[in-house]
Design a protein around this motif. Structure first.
Motif: not given
Length: 233
Positions: A59-60, A63-64
């Motif tokens: 879900w992120r 961002d990673t």
């Protein structure tokens, strides 16, 4: 004397600030809507036992990707800046002091254990605390120990760059596969979720975690190698 009083005053202000925050802290009686959704749906939607890893990798995921990109840029900038500051060849002697027997022997004993721990953290990130960033940092700590035990040791920048580039490319390709065959970028559902809690579970998360670990480990190792070469100069 004035400097000491100034430092003491700053420490006192920090202490008051932390005490105020600690005294006024009250845990939320319930999870907020986003956190509650994550907690209730990770097992069903992601199939990962570790909720934190599932959120960070899926879900992120964007961002990673941004975080590992920032780390790559940091490694590249450090290498570029330090390369400009190296002395010409032959400008100085080796300058290396021999490492102590304790450090050398300890390194030989610890390196296999560090590599094993790093591999375990990478492979089990979807089941227990750990994952790509943590495993990559552990692997890079092994590189640091090798450089401390043998300052004359050199790791090929070509190999480090190859590992970093290939792992990064595969990471992006897996993300695109999630878009093509599942619900979005880095969606782990394009591979079977398997049995919950098993080693081969959570779809593509274990593979993604390993690639992140290799990329992070290579980038940290590149920074360490650049710093060591500068000390040699």
């Amino acid at each position: 004397m004035t400097r000491n009083w100034l430092i003491a005053g700053l420490l006192a202000l920090l202490g008051v600030a932390f005490l105020t925050l600690a005294a006024g802290y009250a845990p939320d009686p319930a999870l907020n809507r986003t956190a509650d959704y994550y907690a209730q749906n990770v097992a069903q939607d992601i199939g990962a036992q570790n909720v934190v890893t599932a959120i960070i990798i899926t879900w992120r995921g964007l961002d990673t990707l941004g975080e590992v990109t920032v780390l790559f840029l940091t490694a590249a900038i450090v290498g570029l800046v330090l390369a400009q500051s190296k002395a010409p060849k032959g400008a100085s002697g080796s300058g290396f002091l021999p490492s102590g027997e304790l450090l050398t022997t300890g390194t030989r004993m610890l390196i296999p254990l560090i590599a094993l721990l790093g591999a375990y953290v990478l492979a089990n990130g979807h089941l227990s605390p750990g994952g790509g960033f943590q495993g990559g940092a552990i692997l890079a700590s092994g590189v640091l120990l090798l450089l401390l035990a043998d300052p004359a040791r050199r790791f090929g920048h070509g190999l480090i760059a190859w590992i970093e580039s290939v792992s990064g490319l595969l990471y992006v390709l897996i993300g695109l596969a999630g878009m093509a065959f599942a619900g979005g970028f880095l969606d782990n559902g394009f591979l079977p979720l398997g049995r919950f809690g098993a080693m081969l579970s959570a779809g593509a998360i274990p593979l993604i975690s390993v690639l992140i670990g290799l990329k992070v480990g290579a980038e940290f190792s590149s920074i360490l190698e650049s710093l060591e070469e500068t000390e040699d100069a």
